[in-house]
Motif scaffolding. Structure first.
Motif, PDB file in Angstrom:
ATOM      1  N   ASP A   4      -9.478  14.646  -7.605  1.00 29.50           N
ATOM      2  CA  ASP A   4      -9.963  13.823  -8.459  1.00 29.50           C
ATOM      3  C   ASP A   4      -9.005  12.492  -8.693  1.00 29.50           C
ATOM      4  N   LYS A   5      -7.578  12.937  -8.526  1.00 26.46           N
ATOM      5  CA  LYS A   5      -6.576  11.921  -8.735  1.00 26.46           C
ATOM      6  C   LYS A   5      -6.359  10.826  -7.535  1.00 26.46           C
ATOM      7  N   THR A   6      -6.589  11.696  -6.356  1.00 28.57           N
ATOM      8  CA  THR A   6      -6.727  10.793  -5.165  1.00 28.57           C
ATOM      9  C   THR A   6      -8.059   9.803  -5.429  1.00 28.57           C
ATOM     10  N   GLY A  75      -5.889  16.776  -2.301  1.00 27.37           N
ATOM     11  CA  GLY A  75      -5.742  15.010  -2.569  1.00 27.37           C
ATOM     12  C   GLY A  75      -4.494  14.374  -1.717  1.00 27.37           C
ATOM     13  N   SER A  76      -4.079  15.109  -0.550  1.00 27.92           N
ATOM     14  CA  SER A  76      -3.219  14.464   0.177  1.00 27.92           C
ATOM     15  C   SER A  76      -3.827  13.525   1.222  1.00 27.92           C
ATOM     16  N   ARG A  77      -5.046  13.503   1.351  1.00 26.22           N
ATOM     17  CA  ARG A  77      -5.623  12.517   2.243  1.00 26.22           C
ATOM     18  C   ARG A  77      -6.983  12.058   1.621  1.00 26.22           C
ATOM     19  N   GLY A  78      -7.200  10.732   2.249  1.00 24.99           N
ATOM     20  CA  GLY A  78      -8.329  10.223   1.502  1.00 24.99           C
ATOM     21  C   GLY A  78      -8.895   9.357   2.616  1.00 24.99           C
ATOM     22  N   ALA A  79     -10.245   8.753   2.452  1.00 26.72           N
ATOM     23  CA  ALA A  79     -10.760   7.652   3.190  1.00 26.72           C
ATOM     24  C   ALA A  79     -11.911   7.246   2.375  1.00 26.72           C
ATOM     25  N   ALA A  80     -11.984   5.761   2.781  1.00 30.31           N
ATOM     26  CA  ALA A  80     -13.195   4.835   2.385  1.00 30.31           C
ATOM     27  C   ALA A  80     -13.953   4.226   3.227  1.00 30.31           C
ATOM     28  N   ALA A 107     -16.556  -1.572   7.626  1.00 29.29           N
ATOM     29  CA  ALA A 107     -15.123  -1.104   8.034  1.00 29.29           C
ATOM     30  C   ALA A 107     -14.806   0.214   7.245  1.00 29.29           C
ATOM     31  N   GLY A 108     -13.563   0.512   7.269  1.00 29.28           N
ATOM     32  CA  GLY A 108     -13.008   1.894   6.683  1.00 29.28           C
ATOM     33  C   GLY A 108     -11.668   1.725   6.709  1.00 29.28           C
ATOM     34  N   GLY A 109     -11.199   2.653   5.736  1.00 26.48           N
ATOM     35  CA  GLY A 109      -9.651   3.113   5.497  1.00 26.48           C
ATOM     36  C   GLY A 109      -9.463   4.436   5.365  1.00 26.48           C
ATOM     37  N   PHE A 110      -8.125   4.705   6.036  1.00 25.76           N
ATOM     38  CA  PHE A 110      -7.743   6.279   5.930  1.00 25.76           C
ATOM     39  C   PHE A 110      -6.229   6.307   5.050  1.00 25.76           C
ATOM     40  N   PHE A 111      -5.977   7.117   4.253  1.00 24.47           N
ATOM     41  CA  PHE A 111      -5.001   7.240   3.454  1.00 24.47           C
ATOM     42  C   PHE A 111      -4.301   8.743   3.583  1.00 24.47           C
ATOM     43  N   GLU A 112      -2.955   8.397   3.351  1.00 23.59           N
ATOM     44  CA  GLU A 112      -2.202   9.696   3.089  1.00 23.59           C
ATOM     45  C   GLU A 112      -1.343   9.598   1.794  1.00 23.59           C
ATOM     46  N   ILE A 113      -1.503  10.426   0.870  1.00 21.97           N
ATOM     47  CA  ILE A 113      -0.953  10.351  -0.525  1.00 21.97           C
ATOM     48  C   ILE A 113       0.046  11.358  -0.918  1.00 21.97           C
ATOM     49  N   ARG A 114       1.136  10.776  -1.161  1.00 20.02           N
ATOM     50  CA  ARG A 114       2.222  11.698  -1.661  1.00 20.02           C
ATOM     51  C   ARG A 114       2.837  11.289  -3.007  1.00 20.02           C
ATOM     52  N   GLY A 115       2.993  12.278  -4.025  1.00 17.11           N
ATOM     53  CA  GLY A 115       3.821  11.708  -5.443  1.00 17.11           C
ATOM     54  C   GLY A 115       3.046  10.744  -5.928  1.00 17.11           C
ATOM     55  N   GLY A 116       1.526  10.867  -5.773  1.00 15.96           N
ATOM     56  CA  GLY A 116       0.897   9.960  -6.837  1.00 15.96           C
ATOM     57  C   GLY A 116       0.670   8.700  -6.247  1.00 15.96           C
ATOM     58  N   LYS A 117       1.347   8.314  -4.947  1.00 17.09           N
ATOM     59  CA  LYS A 117       1.084   7.048  -4.202  1.00 17.09           C
ATOM     60  C   LYS A 117       0.747   6.885  -2.876  1.00 17.09           C
ATOM     61  N   ILE A 118      -0.135   5.958  -2.372  1.00 24.01           N
ATOM     62  CA  ILE A 118      -0.402   5.701  -1.178  1.00 24.01           C
ATOM     63  C   ILE A 118       0.824   5.744  -0.173  1.00 24.01           C
ATOM     64  N   ARG A 120       0.339   5.950   3.277  1.00 23.93           N
ATOM     65  CA  ARG A 120      -0.068   5.490   4.559  1.00 23.93           C
ATOM     66  C   ARG A 120      -1.435   4.865   4.422  1.00 23.93           C
ATOM     67  N   ILE A 121      -1.553   3.744   5.049  1.00 27.77           N
ATOM     68  CA  ILE A 121      -2.912   2.821   4.853  1.00 27.77           C
ATOM     69  C   ILE A 121      -3.151   2.817   6.375  1.00 27.77           C
ATOM     70  N   THR A 122      -4.392   3.145   6.876  1.00 26.94           N
ATOM     71  CA  THR A 122      -4.803   2.845   8.268  1.00 26.94           C
ATOM     72  C   THR A 122      -6.244   2.202   8.088  1.00 26.94           C
ATOM     73  N   THR A 123      -6.336   0.803   8.453  1.00 27.85           N
ATOM     74  CA  THR A 123      -7.524   0.270   8.452  1.00 27.85           C
ATOM     75  C   THR A 123      -8.396  -0.153   9.825  1.00 27.85           C
ATOM     76  N   PHE A 124      -9.700   0.142   9.720  1.00 30.66           N
ATOM     77  CA  PHE A 124     -10.538   0.024  11.118  1.00 30.66           C
ATOM     78  C   PHE A 124     -11.553  -0.888  10.671  1.00 30.66           C
ATOM     79  N   TYR A 125     -12.049  -1.931  11.576  1.00 32.32           N
ATOM     80  CA  TYR A 125     -13.150  -2.698  11.764  1.00 32.32           C
ATOM     81  C   TYR A 125     -13.321  -3.116  13.162  1.00 32.32           C
ATOM     82  N   ASN A 126     -14.434  -3.724  13.436  1.00 30.78           N
ATOM     83  CA  ASN A 126     -14.770  -4.190  14.679  1.00 30.78           C
ATOM     84  C   ASN A 126     -14.357  -5.784  14.851  1.00 30.78           C
ATOM     85  N   LEU A 127     -13.370  -6.067  15.637  1.00 33.23           N
ATOM     86  CA  LEU A 127     -12.858  -7.081  15.776  1.00 33.23           C
ATOM     87  C   LEU A 127     -13.843  -7.945  16.413  1.00 33.23           C
ATOM     88  N   ASN A 128     -14.539  -7.488  17.573  1.00 30.22           N
ATOM     89  CA  ASN A 128     -15.332  -8.175  18.338  1.00 30.22           C
ATOM     90  C   ASN A 128     -16.569  -8.683  17.441  1.00 30.22           C
TER      91      ASN A 128
END
Length: 136
Positions: A4-6, A75-80, A107-118, A120-128
């Motif tokens: 829930d917190k993530t 809650g250590s990993r998230g995605a959108a 598009a989408g994003g992947f996250f690593e969460i630690r200590g209540g903060k993000i 790592r942010i990894t973002t993906f989309y189709n540049l072409n």
């Protein structure tokens, strides 16, 4: 951190994005955040992330719609997943000339969460796909 917190943290992060609130986004990330953007390098640290956000705010106006946020149970990993509705405002070096072109891009994003903060942010989309849309 919990599921829930993530989900709440990522919801705040994306609400700040949609409000063009860079400070709100920065409150969600750790001081040593690692930002991995599609087709680009890795930025290390909140200052580099803030610099990137400032650049994006000048070159693009974007709103994320159809946002779906996911997280693992601890809650250590998230995605959108979302759809970017944007306008290309100022030419980005190495990309097509900006003339106010509009684009719609899954598009989408992947996250690593630690200590209540993000951390790592990894973002993906189709540049072409984006290039095709702004070049048409």
């Amino acid at each position: 951190m919990s599921f829930d917190k993530t989900v709440g943290l990522l919801s705040r992060y994306y609400a700040a994005f949609n409000a063009s609130d860079v400070d709100g986004m920065l409150q969600c990330v750790s001081e040593d955040v690692e930002h991995r953007v599609n087709e680009g390098g890795i930025r290390h640290g909140r200052a580099k992330f803030a610099e990137f956000c400032g650049h994006m705010g000048v070159s693009y106006r974007e709103e994320l719609k159809d946002l779906v946020i996911l997280a693992n149970m601890d809650g250590s990993r998230g995605a959108a997943e979302f759809v970017v509705h944007g306008e290309y405002l100022k030419t980005d070096p190495g990309l097509p000339e900006a003339k106010g072109q509009r684009y719609v891009l899954p598009a989408g994003g992947f996250f690593e969460i630690r200590g209540g903060k993000i951390v790592r942010i990894t973002t993906f989309y189709n540049l072409n796909d984006w290039t095709r849309q702004v070049s048409a």
